[in-house]
Design a protein around this motif. Sequence first.
Motif, PDB file in Angstrom:
ATOM      1  N   GLY A 367       0.805  -1.214   0.000  1.00  0.00           N
ATOM      2  CA  GLY A 367       0.000   0.000   0.000  1.00  0.00           C
ATOM      3  C   GLY A 367       0.838   1.264   0.000  1.00  0.00           C
ATOM      4  N   LEU A 368       2.157   1.148  -0.284  1.00  0.00           N
ATOM      5  CA  LEU A 368       3.034   2.321  -0.288  1.00  0.00           C
ATOM      6  C   LEU A 368       3.107   2.969  -1.668  1.00  0.00           C
ATOM      7  CD1 LEU A 368       6.001   0.859   1.808  1.00  0.00           C
ATOM      8  CD2 LEU A 368       4.172   2.372   2.604  1.00  0.00           C
ATOM      9  N   LEU A 369       2.620   2.264  -2.683  1.00  0.00           N
ATOM     10  CA  LEU A 369       2.699   2.751  -4.049  1.00  0.00           C
ATOM     11  C   LEU A 369       1.420   2.327  -4.768  1.00  0.00           C
ATOM     12  CD1 LEU A 369       4.846   4.151  -5.887  1.00  0.00           C
ATOM     13  CD2 LEU A 369       5.604   1.864  -6.546  1.00  0.00           C
ATOM     14  N   LYS A 370       0.751   3.275  -5.421  1.00  0.00           N
ATOM     15  CA  LYS A 370      -0.494   2.944  -6.112  1.00  0.00           C
ATOM     16  C   LYS A 370      -0.192   2.313  -7.471  1.00  0.00           C
ATOM     17  CE  LYS A 370      -3.564   6.351  -4.029  1.00  0.00           C
ATOM     18  NZ  LYS A 370      -4.497   7.477  -4.273  1.00  0.00           N
ATOM     19  N   PRO A 371      -0.856   1.193  -7.779  1.00  0.00           N
ATOM     20  CA  PRO A 371      -0.650   0.587  -9.099  1.00  0.00           C
ATOM     21  C   PRO A 371      -1.245   1.454 -10.201  1.00  0.00           C
ATOM     22  CG  PRO A 371      -2.268  -0.662  -7.821  1.00  0.00           C
ATOM     23  CD  PRO A 371      -1.755   0.412  -6.930  1.00  0.00           C
ATOM     24  N   SER A 372      -0.639   1.401 -11.380  1.00  0.00           N
ATOM     25  CA  SER A 372      -1.216   2.094 -12.535  1.00  0.00           C
ATOM     26  C   SER A 372      -2.449   1.344 -13.021  1.00  0.00           C
ATOM     27  CB  SER A 372      -0.176   2.190 -13.659  1.00  0.00           C
ATOM     28  OG  SER A 372       0.989   2.859 -13.205  1.00  0.00           O
ATOM     29  N   SER A 373      -2.426   0.012 -12.868  1.00  0.00           N
ATOM     30  CA  SER A 373      -3.597  -0.810 -13.204  1.00  0.00           C
ATOM     31  C   SER A 373      -3.454  -2.148 -12.492  1.00  0.00           C
ATOM     32  CB  SER A 373      -3.713  -1.007 -14.712  1.00  0.00           C
ATOM     33  OG  SER A 373      -2.571  -1.663 -15.225  1.00  0.00           O
ATOM     34  N   GLY A 374      -4.543  -2.908 -12.488  1.00  0.00           N
ATOM     35  CA  GLY A 374      -4.528  -4.202 -11.809  1.00  0.00           C
ATOM     36  C   GLY A 374      -5.046  -4.108 -10.388  1.00  0.00           C
ATOM     37  N   GLU A 375      -5.060  -5.269  -9.717  1.00  0.00           N
ATOM     38  CA  GLU A 375      -5.649  -5.366  -8.379  1.00  0.00           C
ATOM     39  C   GLU A 375      -4.690  -6.079  -7.429  1.00  0.00           C
ATOM     40  OE1 GLU A 375      -9.913  -6.866  -7.453  1.00  0.00           O
ATOM     41  OE2 GLU A 375      -8.588  -8.572  -7.099  1.00  0.00           O
TER      42      GLU A 375
END
Length: 560
Positions: A367-375
């Motif tokens: 949870g330290l970096l937001k994904p560009s896409s995916g789950e």
Amino acid sequence: MTAIVLDDVHKRFGQARALRGISARIAAGRLTGLVGPDGAGKTTLIRLMAGLLTPDQGQLRVAGLDPVQDSEVLAESVGYMPQRFGLYEDLTVQENLHLYAELRGVAKADYRATLDRLLAFTRLEPFTDRLAGRLSGGMKQKLGLACALITSPKVLLLDEPGVGVDPVSRQDLWRMVQALTGEGMAVVWATAYLEEAEQCEEVLLMNEGRLHFSGRPEALTERLRHRCFRLASAGDKRALLAQVLARPDVRDATIQGECVRVVLAEGTTGAGAALASLGEVSAAPPRFEDAFIDLLGGGPGGHSPLADRMPAVTTRGDRVSCRHLTRRFGDFVAADDVSFTVRPGEIMGLLGPNGAGKSTTFKMLCGLLKPSSGEARVAGVDLRHGASDAKLRLGYMAQKFSLYGLLSVRQNLSFYAGVYGLRGREKRARIREMIEGFQLEPLLDSAPDQLSLGFKQRLALACALMHRPPILFLDEPTSGVDPITRREFWTHINGLVSKGVTVLVTTHFMDEAEYCDRVALMYRGRVIALDTPDALKARAGQGASMEQAFIHLIEAQAHG
């Protein structure tokens, strides 16, 4: 020809005796390993050879010079690469080399030829305009090596150059160093990695400031002939390891895929029969690491009092899962369509070369970096909507310690306990539990920067475990520490897993990958293989080691 002479060398720092009468000869044209655990005195000895420290007693001669009296001349004859090499991260590769050439007094007429030679030697020509801060760990080490070679020294001193470097990059470093010794240079390679020591022509094995062995590595390894075995059992391999390590006739034991590798104590009679009651026994060739552990009195044992206090985790369902997880930084794709799950009570290893996307994937799952896409889901929580809730259910030990240098050990423990919501009596009890579990009592008033690397790692793991998380994320948790400390860490990890804790771990240390139930191998942001350690080794050929499997699979992908 002798390049370095050490004669009864002593060094103190206050009351601490760093070196206690070291005498040895180091030959020109050879690769000599300076081997020992944390605090053995390796760095102190290398700094004496480089003329950065003065011995309290005894004499040294390096390239025929006295490092104290001839310090100015010595700089031209000795190349030194410390553990934290002084690269300027805001300068490019080319600018760093120019700066070191200026500092070392290289004639301007020789600049072009010298820099071209070093760039070709280190294979850094395509990256001359890249900022040093944006290089991978392996490429930073190559640039550091190039800077140390700027004056074409007679002696090259390398202080743990393989720390944090993946097996493919380490192979490149070995290639370069072996080429240098072939030209007559004396190279001293300090390391706590025993696989590195095994490749040296000579080793000096140190512990607590004393020299315990000097000679060819195979001469030490030979002492363990007929004392090393593999033990296979259909049961729980971690429980088997703990059972084996509890035996008085066992000197050391580690997990190797689905087997346990055992080193018996000297003089044990009926060795095979002694283990046969536990499973199927077969002979194993001795390794330098076996001899090292044996020489230092054996491993630390297989019981974790820390895990004893951990309540069993009973949550069902996948603990960690990611589907099509992708992260872009501009046009650069750091993690590309990553998918896998980690089951309850499983150790999943995330392996790959420097820059493969492991730490990026880790940070997204924490949870330290937001994904560009995916789950990504952790403990059943979708990190897109409940990252804060998920963070309270996991423990995270970062690759670069998230310790606070201005706080003492005691204050760091208290701070992290508070961050995880612990208060009052429960907070005090957990802090005491960590102090006792990691033997931190004598260090409570010290700052983290004053600790040895091994104790920094212990403190970082203690902070990550403070709230008894059901999921543990470990990003290169034992990078740079010695084999005995690594065994202590894995004793705790195995004990926690036996209580149902789920572990996701990255490592460049292939022996640690053997402890994993499954391994996801990443390359250029993608997962290129996902299987058990034994299955991955089988893909590299019969009898292949985990390191050979890593190199085989990465090179096949790179050239495929």
